[in-house]
Design an enzyme around this catalytic site. Structure first.
Site, mmCIF file in Angstrom:
data_model
loop_
_atom_site.group_PDB
_atom_site.id
_atom_site.type_symbol
_atom_site.label_atom_id
_atom_site.label_comp_id
_atom_site.label_asym_id
_atom_site.label_seq_id
_atom_site.Cartn_x
_atom_site.Cartn_y
_atom_site.Cartn_z
ATOM 1 C CG HIS A 152 -12.240 7.706 -12.630
ATOM 2 N ND1 HIS A 152 -13.546 7.393 -12.368
ATOM 3 C CD2 HIS A 152 -11.741 6.688 -13.367
ATOM 4 C CE1 HIS A 152 -13.835 6.228 -12.930
ATOM 5 N NE2 HIS A 152 -12.762 5.782 -13.535
ATOM 6 C CG HIS A 182 -2.571 0.708 -3.937
ATOM 7 N ND1 HIS A 182 -1.874 1.454 -2.992
ATOM 8 C CD2 HIS A 182 -3.655 0.222 -3.287
ATOM 9 C CE1 HIS A 182 -2.512 1.398 -1.838
ATOM 10 N NE2 HIS A 182 -3.598 0.662 -1.977
ATOM 11 C CB CYS A 184 -0.951 0.016 1.189
ATOM 12 S SG CYS A 184 -2.218 -1.258 1.080
#
Length: 146
Positions: free
Chosen positions: A89, A48, A42
């Site tokens: 997004h 990610h 992470c």
């Protein structure tokens, strides 16, 4: 719930929304090795992402004229305006105003979403009961504002 000898029934309604976003868990003051040790993949320097599922639950009395606790179209509009439009997004660490300077963990994201939404539901006369955020199908956080 019993109030002055009268039963008061609060009804909960929940709206599900989805958004896709990238993030990274890291502390700038730590070395890359420390970040990787604590946050694992992470802390990937190249970020990610997740396909998040958000459940927003409000509660209140049913309006006898409409039969609604709240018009679900208005609920959707509030969630989209103050949360989804800012997160979908986007890079949570870099692009989201209400996450500036905060750790982008699912726990903190859920808490901050709650704080973004609460005043807008308060204005509508309903109580924001909880925000539940799924980061993956197996991992979720639920925050009740306490």
């Amino acid at each position: 719930m019993l109030f002055c000898g009268i039963f008061v029934v609060m009804v909960h309604i929940t709206r599900r929304e989805r958004f896709c976003a990238a993030h990274k868990l890291y502390r700038e003051e730590w070395t890359p090795e420390q970040n990787e040790e604590v946050f694992g993949y992470c802390s990937n320097p190249n970020w990610h992402g997740h396909n998040y599922e958000l459940y927003v639950t409000v509660k209140g009395d049913i309006n006898p004229q409409t039969g609604f606790v709240m018009d679900i179209k208005i609920m959707k509009e509030i969630i989209h305006t103050y949360v989804i439009g800012k997160l979908d997004h986007k890079n949570i660490n870099l692009d989201v105003d209400f996450m500036a300077g905060k750790m982008a963990s699912t726990e903190v994201i859920a808490q901050e979403i709650f704080h973004q939404l609460k005043p807008h539901f308060d204005q509508r006369g309903v109580i924001l009961h909880s925000v539940k955020l799924f980061e993956t199908e197996n991992n979720s956080v639920e925050y009740f504002g306490q």
